[in-house]
Scaffold this motif. Structure first.
Motif, PDB file in Angstrom:
ATOM      1  N   VAL A  30       0.855  -1.238  -0.093  1.00 59.61           N
ATOM      2  CA  VAL A  30      -0.070  -0.199  -0.190  1.00 59.61           C
ATOM      3  C   VAL A  30       0.962   1.156  -0.101  1.00 59.61           C
ATOM      4  O   VAL A  30       1.868   1.793   0.946  1.00 59.61           O
ATOM      5  CB  VAL A  30      -0.934  -0.028   1.205  1.00 59.61           C
ATOM      6  N   LYS A  31       0.713   2.149  -1.102  1.00 56.79           N
ATOM      7  CA  LYS A  31       1.678   3.167  -1.294  1.00 56.79           C
ATOM      8  C   LYS A  31       1.114   4.450  -1.161  1.00 56.79           C
ATOM      9  O   LYS A  31      -0.133   4.657  -1.533  1.00 56.79           O
ATOM     10  CB  LYS A  31       2.252   3.275  -2.834  1.00 56.79           C
ATOM     11  N   GLY A  32       1.569   5.241  -0.342  1.00 60.32           N
ATOM     12  CA  GLY A  32       0.938   6.601   0.038  1.00 60.32           C
ATOM     13  C   GLY A  32       1.452   7.154   1.315  1.00 60.32           C
ATOM     14  O   GLY A  32       2.193   6.438   2.057  1.00 60.32           O
ATOM     15  N   PRO A  33       0.923   8.242   2.019  1.00 56.25           N
ATOM     16  CA  PRO A  33       1.305   8.687   3.285  1.00 56.25           C
ATOM     17  C   PRO A  33       0.666   7.789   4.307  1.00 56.25           C
ATOM     18  O   PRO A  33      -0.448   8.072   5.284  1.00 56.25           O
ATOM     19  CB  PRO A  33       0.853  10.289   3.336  1.00 56.25           C
ATOM     20  N   VAL A  34       0.905   6.518   4.679  1.00 56.93           N
ATOM     21  CA  VAL A  34       0.241   5.674   5.437  1.00 56.93           C
ATOM     22  C   VAL A  34       1.442   4.936   6.520  1.00 56.93           C
ATOM     23  O   VAL A  34       2.470   5.055   6.384  1.00 56.93           O
ATOM     24  CB  VAL A  34      -0.270   4.373   4.790  1.00 56.93           C
ATOM     25  N   ALA A  35       0.698   4.293   7.473  1.00 62.34           N
ATOM     26  CA  ALA A  35       1.501   3.928   8.722  1.00 62.34           C
ATOM     27  C   ALA A  35       0.902   2.294   9.048  1.00 62.34           C
ATOM     28  O   ALA A  35      -0.136   2.249   8.644  1.00 62.34           O
ATOM     29  CB  ALA A  35       1.526   4.909   9.561  1.00 62.34           C
ATOM     30  N   TYR A  36       1.414   1.588   9.660  1.00 62.64           N
ATOM     31  CA  TYR A  36       1.175   0.548  10.382  1.00 62.64           C
ATOM     32  C   TYR A  36       1.911   0.298  11.526  1.00 62.64           C
ATOM     33  O   TYR A  36       2.933   0.668  11.716  1.00 62.64           O
ATOM     34  CB  TYR A  36       0.922  -0.618   9.432  1.00 62.64           C
ATOM     35  N   ARG A  37       1.397  -0.775  12.287  1.00 67.05           N
ATOM     36  CA  ARG A  37       2.242  -1.217  13.339  1.00 67.05           C
ATOM     37  C   ARG A  37       3.271  -2.527  12.977  1.00 67.05           C
ATOM     38  O   ARG A  37       2.467  -3.406  12.387  1.00 67.05           O
ATOM     39  CB  ARG A  37       1.398  -1.631  14.624  1.00 67.05           C
ATOM     40  N   SER A  38       4.519  -2.641  13.273  1.00 71.18           N
ATOM     41  CA  SER A  38       5.275  -3.565  12.747  1.00 71.18           C
ATOM     42  C   SER A  38       5.429  -4.542  13.867  1.00 71.18           C
ATOM     43  O   SER A  38       5.721  -5.852  13.278  1.00 71.18           O
ATOM     44  CB  SER A  38       6.827  -3.020  12.482  1.00 71.18           C
ATOM     45  N   ASP A  39       4.950  -4.409  14.933  1.00 74.94           N
ATOM     46  CA  ASP A  39       5.241  -5.514  16.105  1.00 74.94           C
ATOM     47  C   ASP A  39       4.042  -6.534  16.076  1.00 74.94           C
ATOM     48  O   ASP A  39       4.235  -7.464  17.166  1.00 74.94           O
ATOM     49  CB  ASP A  39       5.578  -4.488  17.231  1.00 74.94           C
ATOM     50  N   ILE A  40       2.801  -6.206  15.572  1.00 71.95           N
ATOM     51  CA  ILE A  40       1.823  -7.013  16.047  1.00 71.95           C
ATOM     52  C   ILE A  40       2.174  -8.483  15.249  1.00 71.95           C
ATOM     53  O   ILE A  40       2.748  -8.646  14.473  1.00 71.95           O
ATOM     54  CB  ILE A  40       0.706  -6.496  15.292  1.00 71.95           C
ATOM     55  N   GLY A  41       2.017  -9.587  16.265  1.00 71.74           N
ATOM     56  CA  GLY A  41       2.139 -10.858  15.876  1.00 71.74           C
ATOM     57  C   GLY A  41       3.608 -11.335  15.963  1.00 71.74           C
ATOM     58  O   GLY A  41       4.054 -12.226  15.581  1.00 71.74           O
ATOM     59  N   THR A  42       4.487 -10.457  16.617  1.00 72.80           N
ATOM     60  CA  THR A  42       6.062 -11.009  16.764  1.00 72.80           C
ATOM     61  C   THR A  42       5.960 -11.418  18.067  1.00 72.80           C
ATOM     62  O   THR A  42       5.443 -11.293  18.906  1.00 72.80           O
ATOM     63  CB  THR A  42       6.996  -9.660  16.911  1.00 72.80           C
ATOM     64  N   ASP A  43       7.092 -12.463  18.115  1.00 73.64           N
ATOM     65  CA  ASP A  43       7.371 -13.167  19.366  1.00 73.64           C
ATOM     66  C   ASP A  43       7.826 -12.300  20.353  1.00 73.64           C
ATOM     67  O   ASP A  43       7.437 -12.680  21.573  1.00 73.64           O
ATOM     68  CB  ASP A  43       8.857 -14.244  18.839  1.00 73.64           C
ATOM     69  N   ALA A  44       8.388 -11.282  20.041  1.00 80.37           N
ATOM     70  CA  ALA A  44       8.801 -10.234  21.406  1.00 80.37           C
ATOM     71  C   ALA A  44       7.720  -9.849  22.142  1.00 80.37           C
ATOM     72  O   ALA A  44       7.596  -9.852  23.073  1.00 80.37           O
ATOM     73  CB  ALA A  44       9.677  -9.316  20.908  1.00 80.37           C
ATOM     74  N   LEU A  45       6.415  -9.281  21.226  1.00 81.33           N
ATOM     75  CA  LEU A  45       5.376  -8.819  22.004  1.00 81.33           C
ATOM     76  C   LEU A  45       4.534  -9.734  22.680  1.00 81.33           C
ATOM     77  O   LEU A  45       4.132  -9.476  23.784  1.00 81.33           O
ATOM     78  CB  LEU A  45       4.659  -8.164  20.694  1.00 81.33           C
TER      79      LEU A  45
END
Ligand code: GLY
Length: 442
Positions: free
Chosen positions: A413-428
């Protein structure tokens, strides 16, 4: 070939439409939306855009299209009484009527109901319509949560330690909430880990679906303002690694008792989804709040896994025969990540706030599922609104693989967007497991 009215225009309703359309009954979907969701539109036989408060428009659309039953996605039309309006013309709906929807639309109603019927799970709480007595109640509690009574889009709850610190802060906020909304619910704060338990209910039978954990905070590491939900995961065993089996049994049992209490209290059976926001604590599962619908994003975790025909599920809810239907879900992991405008959840004067209403482009999301939320499909392309834009879901045998699929999807998805990178990671997830171990003392 049933004609089904779907009310709602978000990613939750997009996945509901997709799940309905894969039914062996070959339904035709007629969608009433307040904004044109291109994903829902592409699955619909006809679409009508309108306000959820415009009940005559919903009713006329349903009559014109000879609707067999309706499925209501969001809380807004439920609170407007869309189910009552459809019932008056003989169209049943999966979703509670206005009185039953108080389960979500009035936090004071639900707390008082749980108390009146001696159902476990409530915190210590008081409902205040005037500031008198609040100070004395605050002095009895170690930490508090303040809630306005009505709908707040998941953003109205104020937690001591997160959103405010001192007793005086609490008093000031209570005064403001009373002024704005007429009453404030002051509750004991729980320490624990939250989980979403979405149950199907036909009035009597309550059937749990795979557990999901949502992530409300805007930024990685659970930092930043609360949002409607930035993403969520579920695991192949349909459980959460920080929960004990008893936590889940308690959540289901509370929901069963609440369904029975609702029927007694209102004289009508609750037909729809009872989505309990629970928190696992040292002393078991406690109720944070109920929603009268599927979660958003949580619906995107569970509905793609549903093996049982969704039209059959809806019919059994309407007929009150849910306990005769075997409801099955694939044993896969899911990770849902919301792509949001960069300025989502940030103050209007923040430099990124201008990202709302910008144009975006969606490339190849690979094997991820894509569900449109608050986007506007115009002739010259796809535009953001100020809210969550697109839910991207990875589904795989392991959580890691599901997260990698979701990450590949969001990067398309290209444009002025953001998301959370840590969801579903082992660390979290490890952080949450360790937190619960500390709380339980082992
Ligand atoms: N996941 C938050 C909500 O649906 O309200």
């Amino acid at each position: 070939m049933p004609n089904i009215l779907l009310v709602g225009n978000g990613a939750r309703e997009h996945v509901m439409a997709e799940t309905l359309i894969r039914s062996r009954h070959q339904p035709r979907i007629f969608s009433f939306m307040k904004a044109n969701n291109p994903g829902i539109a592409s699955l619909s036989a006809a679409v009508l855009l309108g306000l959820y408060s415009d009940l005559p428009a919903v009713v006329a659309f349903a009559q014109k299209n000879r609707i067999d039953f309706a499925v209501i996605g969001p809380e807004d039309p439920l609170s407007q009484g869309v189910v009552d309006a459809l019932a008056q013309i003989g169209i049943p709906a999966v979703g509670p009527n206005k009185s039953l929807a108080r389960l979500e639309t009035s936090k004071a109603f639900t707390r008082n109901l749980v108390k009146k019927y001696n159902i476990p799970g409530n915190p210590r709480f008081e409902v205040f319509t005037r500031p008198d007595g609040i100070g004395a109640f605050l002095d009895e509690l170690d930490g508090v949560v303040l809630k306005p009574d009505g709908l707040t889009g998941g953003k109205g709850v104020l937690v001591q330690g997160d959103h405010f610190e001192t007793r005086q802060d609490a008093l000031d906020l209570c005064a403001r909430i009373i002024q704005d909304s007429g009453c404030v619910i002051v509750e004991e704060k729980f320490d624990g880990e939250e989980f979403s338990l979405q149950c199907l209910c036909d009035g009597k039978a309550v059937v749990g679906t795979p557990l999901v954990q949502d992530h409300k905070r805007r930024f990685d590491g659970d930092r930043g303002p609360n949002t409607g939900g930035m993403g969520s995961y579920s695991l192949p065993d349909h459980l959460m690694p920080f929960l004990k089996p008893s936590d889940i049994e308690e959540g289901i049992e509370i929901t069963r008792q609440v369904a029975a209490a609702l029927w007694k209290e209102t004289g009508s059976p609750y037909k729809g989804v009872m989505y309990g926001g629970f928190i696992a604590t040292k002393t078991g599962a406690k109720l944070l709040e109920y929603n009268a619908r599927f979660g958003d994003p949580e619906a995107m975790n569970i509905l793609p896994l549903l093996k049982t025909d969704f039209v059959d599920v809806c019919r059994h809810i309407l007929d009150g025969t849910l306990e005769t239907l075997k409801i099955e879900f694939d044993h896969k992991a899911t990770v849902c990540k919301y792509v949001v405008p960069k300025g989502y959840g940030l103050p209007a004067d923040h430099p990124d706030a201008a990202s709302s209403r910008a144009k975006i482009a969606v490339g190849d999301v690979g094997t991820a599922r894509l569900y449109y939320s608050s986007v506007d499909q115009k002739e010259d392309g796809l535009y953001l609104s100020s809210s969550r834009a697109i839910g991207i879901v990875g589904i795989a045998n392991t959580l890691d693989a599901a997260r990698i699929i979701a990450d590949e999807g969001v990067r398309a998805v290209k444009g002025p967007v953001a998301y959370r990178s840590d969801i579903g990671t082992d660390a979290l997830i490890r952080k949450r497991v360790d937190h619960m171990k500390r709380i339980r003392g082992y």
